[in-house]
Design an enzyme around this catalytic site. Structure first.
Site, PDB file in Angstrom:
ATOM      1  N   LEU A 221       0.820  -1.209   0.000  1.00  0.00           N
ATOM      2  CA  LEU A 221       0.000   0.000   0.000  1.00  0.00           C
ATOM      3  C   LEU A 221       0.861   1.270   0.000  1.00  0.00           C
ATOM      4  O   LEU A 221       0.331   2.374  -0.117  1.00  0.00           O
ATOM      5  CB  LEU A 221      -0.920   0.012   1.222  1.00  0.00           C
ATOM      6  N   THR A 222       2.163   1.104   0.117  1.00  0.00           N
ATOM      7  CA  THR A 222       3.065   2.255   0.189  1.00  0.00           C
ATOM      8  C   THR A 222       2.973   3.157  -1.041  1.00  0.00           C
ATOM      9  O   THR A 222       2.916   4.389  -0.901  1.00  0.00           O
ATOM     10  CB  THR A 222       4.514   1.792   0.411  1.00  0.00           C
TER      11      THR A 222
ATOM     12  N   THR B 180      12.712  -2.817   1.581  1.00  0.00           N
ATOM     13  CA  THR B 180      12.067  -3.683   2.552  1.00  0.00           C
ATOM     14  C   THR B 180      12.678  -5.075   2.504  1.00  0.00           C
ATOM     15  O   THR B 180      13.684  -5.302   1.832  1.00  0.00           O
ATOM     16  CB  THR B 180      10.530  -3.701   2.329  1.00  0.00           C
TER      17      THR B 180
ATOM     18  N   LYS C  11      17.110  -4.857   3.834  1.00  0.00           N
ATOM     19  CA  LYS C  11      17.398  -3.717   4.706  1.00  0.00           C
ATOM     20  C   LYS C  11      18.813  -3.723   5.275  1.00  0.00           C
ATOM     21  O   LYS C  11      19.424  -2.672   5.449  1.00  0.00           O
ATOM     22  CB  LYS C  11      16.381  -3.656   5.850  1.00  0.00           C
TER      23      LYS C  11
ATOM     24  N   GLY D 101       9.455 -10.744  19.529  1.00  0.00           N
ATOM     25  CA  GLY D 101       9.880 -10.627  18.139  1.00  0.00           C
ATOM     26  C   GLY D 101      11.058  -9.680  18.016  1.00  0.00           C
ATOM     27  O   GLY D 101      10.967  -8.514  18.409  1.00  0.00           O
TER      28      GLY D 101
ATOM     29  N   TYR E  57      -0.489  -4.956  10.381  1.00  0.00           N
ATOM     30  CA  TYR E  57      -1.586  -4.051  10.016  1.00  0.00           C
ATOM     31  C   TYR E  57      -2.509  -4.628   8.947  1.00  0.00           C
ATOM     32  O   TYR E  57      -3.421  -3.954   8.477  1.00  0.00           O
ATOM     33  CB  TYR E  57      -1.033  -2.698   9.555  1.00  0.00           C
TER      34      TYR E  57
ATOM     35  N   GLY F 109      -1.081  -1.856  14.117  1.00  0.00           N
ATOM     36  CA  GLY F 109       0.099  -1.663  13.291  1.00  0.00           C
ATOM     37  C   GLY F 109      -0.021  -0.578  12.239  1.00  0.00           C
ATOM     38  O   GLY F 109       0.981  -0.204  11.617  1.00  0.00           O
TER      39      GLY F 109
END
Length: 307
Positions: A32-33, A83, A87, A147, A243, A264
């Site tokens: 969705l970025t 991403t 990274k 996590g 999210y 999120g």
């Protein structure tokens, strides 16, 4: 530090910069970025195009990220978001690292400035801003995080930057929790940061004033909860980095038990907001981006669920 291509909204349209931006990663075609960036840029009066470079579709390896960045630089891209799984690989490819990216050991934004590659990390900024806006007055006296991967490094750094007095780090891979604890201790020497093994997670959660979940568990196609929500003490807050969906099983259960919750979406919007600001030098409207993002996720969830 900001890129040189900066133009205010009052500039004549003929002098406006055209921003060509991309995202490099694996399995990112549904991200969705691009929609978030392009919609907000349009609202700011900017010419802005966002492209996806999915390693799987391009039949590239993560190690090819350097060649992709070099090609993007040659083609006139203003910046590249980065991403999973690139990274950390990008760390050794940039000419300059923002101090926070260097401390985190991960880059999720590369800005091309006069031919040079500048690496940033906006993940932690997004989470920090989400905490402040979404959980006002939250206690950071004793926080447990489950996590310790890429997202976990960003959330841990944000929590400690917000003043977490004690941060217990848990992961199914004990070594990963130990390594993250050691890295964070070097940057926050006055705060208590400790790895917690599987045998100590329940006790740590029961004593915490806040609990953060930073694993992929709970996503649309990976349902579940990483720990027993009933262990969380009364009044403690709960945060999830997942999210999709916005209301994960963890968030739903915690809210039912009366805990303040942070979904999120705040982190997702926050990192996009910070990236857009760094790339353009303009001031995005965070609330407008939040509304747009949530509308996108809700439409996606409706589509997933059918009529």
């Amino acid at each position: 530090m900001r890129p040189q291509r900066q133009h205010s909204q009052s500039d004549a349209s003929a002098t406006r910069a055209h921003y060509l931006v991309g995202l490099i990663g694996e399995g990112i075609t549904a991200s969705l970025t691009p929609l978030m960036h392009e919609a907000e840029a349009a609202a700011l009066g900017l010419e802005y195009e966002y492209r996806i470079l999915d390693l799987i579709q391009l039949r590239k390896r993560p190690e090819d990220v350097g060649a992709l960045l070099a090609e993007a630089n040659r083609l006139g891209y203003a910046a590249m978001n980065i991403t999973h799984p690139c990274k950390r690989l990008v760390l050794d490819l940039v000419d300059e690292l923002d101090p926070d990216a260097e401390r985190l050991g991960a880059v999720n934004l590369v800005v091309f400035e006069a031919g040079r590659l500048i690496g940033y990390n906006t993940d932690w900024m997004g989470y920090r801003d989400g905490l402040i806006a979404g959980l006002p007055g939250a206690s950071f006296e004793r926080v447990v995080q489950v996590g310790c991967g890429g997202a976990g490094a960003a959330t841990a750094y944000a929590l400690l930057s917000c003043g977490a007095a004690r941060l217990d780090l848990c992961d199914v891979d004990r070594t990963r929790a130990e390594e993250l604890s050691e890295r964070m201790r070097s940057h926050f020497p006055t705060q208590t940061i400790a790895p917690v093994g599987a045998e100590g997670v329940a006790a740590a959660i029961s004593r915490a004033t806040g609990v953060v979940h930073a694993t992929p568990l709970g996503m649309l196609h990976n349902p579940g909860v990483a720990f027993d929500v009933s262990l969380i003490s009364k009044g403690s807050w709960v945060s999830d980095v997942v999210y999709r969906p916005l209301e994960t099983e963890l968030i739903r259960r915690a809210a039912r038990q009366g805990h303040p919750v942070l979904d999120g979406g705040r982190m997702a919007v926050g990192q996009a907001y910070a990236s857009l600001q760094i790339i353009t030098g303009e001031q995005p409207d965070r609330d407008r981006m939040e509304r747009h993002f949530r509308a996108l996720v809700e439409a996606e969830e409706w589509s997933e669920g059918g009529e």
